[in-house]
Motif scaffolding. Sequence first.
Motif, PDB file in Angstrom:
ATOM      1  N   ALA A  56       0.777  -1.297  -0.003  1.00  0.00           N
ATOM      2  CA  ALA A  56      -0.046  -0.036   0.112  1.00  0.00           C
ATOM      3  C   ALA A  56       0.799   1.343  -0.126  1.00  0.00           C
ATOM      4  O   ALA A  56       0.293   2.337  -0.053  1.00  0.00           O
ATOM      5  CB  ALA A  56      -0.905  -0.089   1.150  1.00  0.00           C
ATOM      6  N   ARG A  85      -1.745   5.212  -5.941  1.00  0.00           N
ATOM      7  CA  ARG A  85      -2.865   5.548  -4.807  1.00  0.00           C
ATOM      8  C   ARG A  85      -4.201   5.792  -5.382  1.00  0.00           C
ATOM      9  O   ARG A  85      -5.328   5.692  -4.597  1.00  0.00           O
ATOM     10  CB  ARG A  85      -2.225   6.582  -4.009  1.00  0.00           C
ATOM     11  N   PHE A  92      -7.540  -0.223   6.938  1.00  0.00           N
ATOM     12  CA  PHE A  92      -6.700  -0.574   8.044  1.00  0.00           C
ATOM     13  C   PHE A  92      -7.417  -1.632   8.852  1.00  0.00           C
ATOM     14  O   PHE A  92      -8.693  -1.811   9.244  1.00  0.00           O
ATOM     15  CB  PHE A  92      -6.365   0.663   8.714  1.00  0.00           C
ATOM     16  N   ALA A  96      -9.415   2.984  11.060  1.00  0.00           N
ATOM     17  CA  ALA A  96      -8.775   4.424  10.753  1.00  0.00           C
ATOM     18  C   ALA A  96      -9.707   5.413  10.196  1.00  0.00           C
ATOM     19  O   ALA A  96      -9.319   5.984   9.308  1.00  0.00           O
ATOM     20  CB  ALA A  96      -7.423   4.290   9.778  1.00  0.00           C
ATOM     21  N   PHE A  98     -12.273   8.797  10.756  1.00  0.00           N
ATOM     22  CA  PHE A  98     -11.750  10.086  11.177  1.00  0.00           C
ATOM     23  C   PHE A  98     -12.911  10.230  12.213  1.00  0.00           C
ATOM     24  O   PHE A  98     -14.313  10.611  11.917  1.00  0.00           O
ATOM     25  CB  PHE A  98     -11.756  11.108  10.180  1.00  0.00           C
ATOM     26  N   GLU A 112     -13.541  14.466  -2.104  1.00  0.00           N
ATOM     27  CA  GLU A 112     -13.238  15.974  -1.796  1.00  0.00           C
ATOM     28  C   GLU A 112     -11.854  16.230  -2.195  1.00  0.00           C
ATOM     29  O   GLU A 112     -11.260  17.274  -2.880  1.00  0.00           O
ATOM     30  CB  GLU A 112     -13.570  16.488  -0.540  1.00  0.00           C
ATOM     31  N   GLN A 113     -10.718  15.485  -1.646  1.00  0.00           N
ATOM     32  CA  GLN A 113      -9.316  15.777  -1.887  1.00  0.00           C
ATOM     33  C   GLN A 113      -8.740  15.276  -2.827  1.00  0.00           C
ATOM     34  O   GLN A 113      -7.769  15.634  -3.288  1.00  0.00           O
ATOM     35  CB  GLN A 113      -8.675  15.114  -0.347  1.00  0.00           C
ATOM     36  N   THR A 114      -9.049  14.230  -3.600  1.00  0.00           N
ATOM     37  CA  THR A 114      -8.431  13.766  -4.614  1.00  0.00           C
ATOM     38  C   THR A 114      -9.309  13.989  -5.947  1.00  0.00           C
ATOM     39  O   THR A 114      -8.680  13.392  -7.083  1.00  0.00           O
ATOM     40  CB  THR A 114      -8.151  12.203  -4.239  1.00  0.00           C
ATOM     41  N   ARG A 158     -15.867   4.107   2.328  1.00  0.00           N
ATOM     42  CA  ARG A 158     -14.861   4.869   2.099  1.00  0.00           C
ATOM     43  C   ARG A 158     -13.795   4.493   1.102  1.00  0.00           C
ATOM     44  O   ARG A 158     -13.388   5.200   0.311  1.00  0.00           O
ATOM     45  CB  ARG A 158     -14.184   5.490   3.357  1.00  0.00           C
TER      46      ARG A 158
ATOM     47  N   ARG B  34      -7.108  21.011  -2.229  1.00  0.00           N
ATOM     48  CA  ARG B  34      -8.535  21.214  -2.350  1.00  0.00           C
ATOM     49  C   ARG B  34      -9.039  21.696  -0.976  1.00  0.00           C
ATOM     50  O   ARG B  34      -8.691  21.190   0.101  1.00  0.00           O
ATOM     51  CB  ARG B  34      -9.027  20.094  -2.970  1.00  0.00           C
ATOM     52  N   LYS B  35      -9.903  22.588  -1.291  1.00  0.00           N
ATOM     53  CA  LYS B  35     -10.950  23.182   0.018  1.00  0.00           C
ATOM     54  C   LYS B  35     -10.008  23.393   1.349  1.00  0.00           C
ATOM     55  O   LYS B  35     -10.154  23.510   2.420  1.00  0.00           O
ATOM     56  CB  LYS B  35     -11.599  21.912   0.684  1.00  0.00           C
ATOM     57  N   ARG B  39     -10.751  24.702   5.526  1.00  0.00           N
ATOM     58  CA  ARG B  39      -9.957  24.286   6.529  1.00  0.00           C
ATOM     59  C   ARG B  39      -9.282  25.088   7.308  1.00  0.00           C
ATOM     60  O   ARG B  39      -9.032  25.223   8.424  1.00  0.00           O
ATOM     61  CB  ARG B  39      -8.865  22.881   5.978  1.00  0.00           C
ATOM     62  N   GLN B 119      -4.447  10.868  16.330  1.00  0.00           N
ATOM     63  CA  GLN B 119      -4.650  10.670  14.706  1.00  0.00           C
ATOM     64  C   GLN B 119      -3.620   9.631  14.086  1.00  0.00           C
ATOM     65  O   GLN B 119      -3.644   8.748  13.292  1.00  0.00           O
ATOM     66  CB  GLN B 119      -4.910  11.793  13.766  1.00  0.00           C
ATOM     67  N   GLU B 123      -3.753   5.413  13.073  1.00  0.00           N
ATOM     68  CA  GLU B 123      -3.654   5.229  11.836  1.00  0.00           C
ATOM     69  C   GLU B 123      -4.492   6.158  10.906  1.00  0.00           C
ATOM     70  O   GLU B 123      -4.351   5.984   9.554  1.00  0.00           O
ATOM     71  CB  GLU B 123      -3.710   3.799  11.288  1.00  0.00           C
ATOM     72  N   GLN B 124      -4.999   7.202  11.365  1.00  0.00           N
ATOM     73  CA  GLN B 124      -5.745   8.061  10.428  1.00  0.00           C
ATOM     74  C   GLN B 124      -4.904   8.986   9.388  1.00  0.00           C
ATOM     75  O   GLN B 124      -5.367   9.184   8.388  1.00  0.00           O
ATOM     76  CB  GLN B 124      -6.572   8.996  11.313  1.00  0.00           C
ATOM     77  N   ALA B 126      -1.906   7.786   8.399  1.00  0.00           N
ATOM     78  CA  ALA B 126      -1.383   6.773   7.427  1.00  0.00           C
ATOM     79  C   ALA B 126      -2.669   6.609   6.313  1.00  0.00           C
ATOM     80  O   ALA B 126      -2.497   6.353   5.090  1.00  0.00           O
ATOM     81  CB  ALA B 126      -1.226   5.431   7.964  1.00  0.00           C
ATOM     82  N   ALA B 127      -3.799   6.490   6.763  1.00  0.00           N
ATOM     83  CA  ALA B 127      -5.084   6.463   5.966  1.00  0.00           C
ATOM     84  C   ALA B 127      -5.089   7.406   5.045  1.00  0.00           C
ATOM     85  O   ALA B 127      -5.442   7.366   3.831  1.00  0.00           O
ATOM     86  CB  ALA B 127      -6.330   6.168   6.781  1.00  0.00           C
ATOM     87  N   LEU B 128      -4.737   8.556   5.238  1.00  0.00           N
ATOM     88  CA  LEU B 128      -4.781   9.863   4.413  1.00  0.00           C
ATOM     89  C   LEU B 128      -3.734   9.602   3.400  1.00  0.00           C
ATOM     90  O   LEU B 128      -4.092   9.818   2.185  1.00  0.00           O
ATOM     91  CB  LEU B 128      -4.477  11.171   5.161  1.00  0.00           C
ATOM     92  N   GLU B 129      -2.721   9.354   3.846  1.00  0.00           N
ATOM     93  CA  GLU B 129      -1.519   8.947   2.964  1.00  0.00           C
ATOM     94  C   GLU B 129      -1.940   7.952   1.592  1.00  0.00           C
ATOM     95  O   GLU B 129      -1.730   8.117   0.613  1.00  0.00           O
ATOM     96  CB  GLU B 129      -0.166   8.691   3.604  1.00  0.00           C
ATOM     97  N   THR B 130      -2.553   6.757   2.254  1.00  0.00           N
ATOM     98  CA  THR B 130      -2.901   5.760   1.214  1.00  0.00           C
ATOM     99  C   THR B 130      -4.159   6.103   0.387  1.00  0.00           C
ATOM    100  O   THR B 130      -4.260   5.739  -0.589  1.00  0.00           O
ATOM    101  CB  THR B 130      -3.605   4.398   1.918  1.00  0.00           C
ATOM    102  N   MET B 131      -5.032   7.200   0.646  1.00  0.00           N
ATOM    103  CA  MET B 131      -6.096   7.771  -0.073  1.00  0.00           C
ATOM    104  C   MET B 131      -5.328   8.692  -1.127  1.00  0.00           C
ATOM    105  O   MET B 131      -6.234   9.167  -1.690  1.00  0.00           O
ATOM    106  CB  MET B 131      -6.938   8.568   0.808  1.00  0.00           C
ATOM    107  N   GLY B 132      -4.010   9.014  -1.250  1.00  0.00           N
ATOM    108  CA  GLY B 132      -3.474  10.130  -1.878  1.00  0.00           C
ATOM    109  C   GLY B 132      -3.621  11.310  -1.410  1.00  0.00           C
ATOM    110  O   GLY B 132      -3.579  12.395  -2.344  1.00  0.00           O
ATOM    111  N   VAL B 133      -4.060  11.529  -0.219  1.00  0.00           N
ATOM    112  CA  VAL B 133      -4.216  12.779   0.410  1.00  0.00           C
ATOM    113  C   VAL B 133      -2.972  13.115   1.222  1.00  0.00           C
ATOM    114  O   VAL B 133      -2.600  12.567   2.158  1.00  0.00           O
ATOM    115  CB  VAL B 133      -5.446  12.865   1.390  1.00  0.00           C
ATOM    116  N   PHE B 138      -3.420  18.526   4.543  1.00  0.00           N
ATOM    117  CA  PHE B 138      -4.660  18.363   4.900  1.00  0.00           C
ATOM    118  C   PHE B 138      -4.812  18.659   6.655  1.00  0.00           C
ATOM    119  O   PHE B 138      -5.722  19.665   7.168  1.00  0.00           O
ATOM    120  CB  PHE B 138      -5.304  16.911   4.736  1.00  0.00           C
TER     121      PHE B 138
END
Lengths: 269, 258
Positions: A56, A85, A92, A96, A98, A112-114, A158, B34-35, B39, B119, B123-124, B126-133, B138
């Motif tokens: 990953a 990605r 996870f 994980a 939010f 929203e972000q990608t 998600r 973005r956005k 924030r 966070q 692993e929140q 790490a989760a952002l990074e795996t989403m490409g964020v 952020f």
Amino acid sequence: MADAATEPLLHVEGLHKRFGEHAVLAGASLDVPRGRLVTVLGRSGAGKSVFLKCLADVLQPDEGRICFDGRELKPGDAAVRAEFRRRCSFLFQSNALFDSLTALENVALPLEQTTDLSDKEITERSLEALRQLELDGHRDRYPGQMSGGMQKRLALARAIVTRPELVLFDEPTAGLDPLRRNAVFAMIAKYQRQFGFTAVVVTHDVPEALVASDRVALLDKGRMCFEGTPAEFSASSDGVVCDFRDSTDALGRTLAAIRRGEALQPEDS
Amino acid sequence: MLRIVGRHTLSIVHALGDFALFIGRSFRASVGSRKLGRRIVRAGFEQGARCLPVILIVGTFTGLVLGLQGYYVLNKFGSEGLLGTLVSLSLIREMGPVLAALMIVGQAGSALAAELGIQRNSEQIAALETMGVSSHAFLVAPRLIASLLVYPMQAALFVTVGLVGGSLSGSVLLGLESGTYWSAVERAVESQDVRECFAKAAVFGLLTIGLCAYHGFNAHRCRSATGAQAVSASTTRAVVQSCIIVLAADYVITSFLV
């Protein structure tokens, strides 16, 4: 030249990963065919999660190659990694999620972000994902207000909202009772077929994995010591596979020996 | 002995470099994020509105005490008429930006370090990074950008209520003419003082919010503890180092500006 349809979506070759003196992965390799559900089995501490996190892009392997859709993911190639990605999701073990965002906000976050979608389209797609995972009545609830199963489904919502081609599941049934384990595996198999993504699941739940998976691999001592179909896994006479597969029978034999008053032999001797 | 001093010096230099890279990476990642505006507003609310009560209370009492002490000292020289000068310059040039920054660190900085630490643990990040964020874009960049705007505003508010506090103790309690106090304030304060106040506040904002974010973000790298204890240790370190850096940076900036 290999046909794109038959070429594995994910090709992993000779992964090595050390933490200090401790080698967790020692040449692990795996091919993941397109549209299939592949389960990586292994004992606790065998390095399954580390293997998945290397896939990953959460952890960097010390050595080895990872190719996604025919292109190698090199540490310096930001564009290929960003593309990977975008097309891959990771679930996870801890979900994980939010905890300060509602269910809808959690699902909408990657969109929203990608993506460049409008707010309206993002809301529509997020609600659709919640509906598909039967969570549409809980859009304004926070993860902390949901049960463990609902959180797992929310994490999956998600993960699929970006319509990924590859979804990686890290111990999705850890700490669950047998009924919930079955439900989670059934959920993964159902949505994997419904959405057509390729899935890699790491777990140590053998019976569920054998029923739900298209292919099975066994990680032991940092390497894949078996790779094949569930039927081949069931029929294998390999010592490590037998030990792992027949662990329930071994427990029965051990308990019978205890009842007969026989001295226990150390398993690893 | 020399080896120990050398090792500590190297580790401090390494940490400073790492911190500078963290800040730089966050600003760079914010480009095209973005956005981001949404924030920043949320971060501004955390550092601004949530800290408002403590800024108002501490600012008022600082002004009241400055008024009392200043009157006592000036009275010895028969210069009570300069109370407005003393209170206003003390507040604008030093106490406003410094105390406002310390209050925001206590309220919003500690919360930020703890939030990012949790966070990280769950692993929140790490989760952002795996989403490409980008987690820097952020989670960190909006807080840093908001601090550049909010800290000067909070310092201005602190100074304003402090001046009113000084006026209360000088005029109402000790009988100084209100007009004398406020005209001294008007005569003493120059635009350079206000600029200095805002510049200091913005620097303190960047340093303290950066430090709190840095320690929370890197809670998993804490050597002395893991899990919840690592979050606790990171938060404590963030607050203590932020307080020290405010006073140290205040000295450095003042020595350049005076």
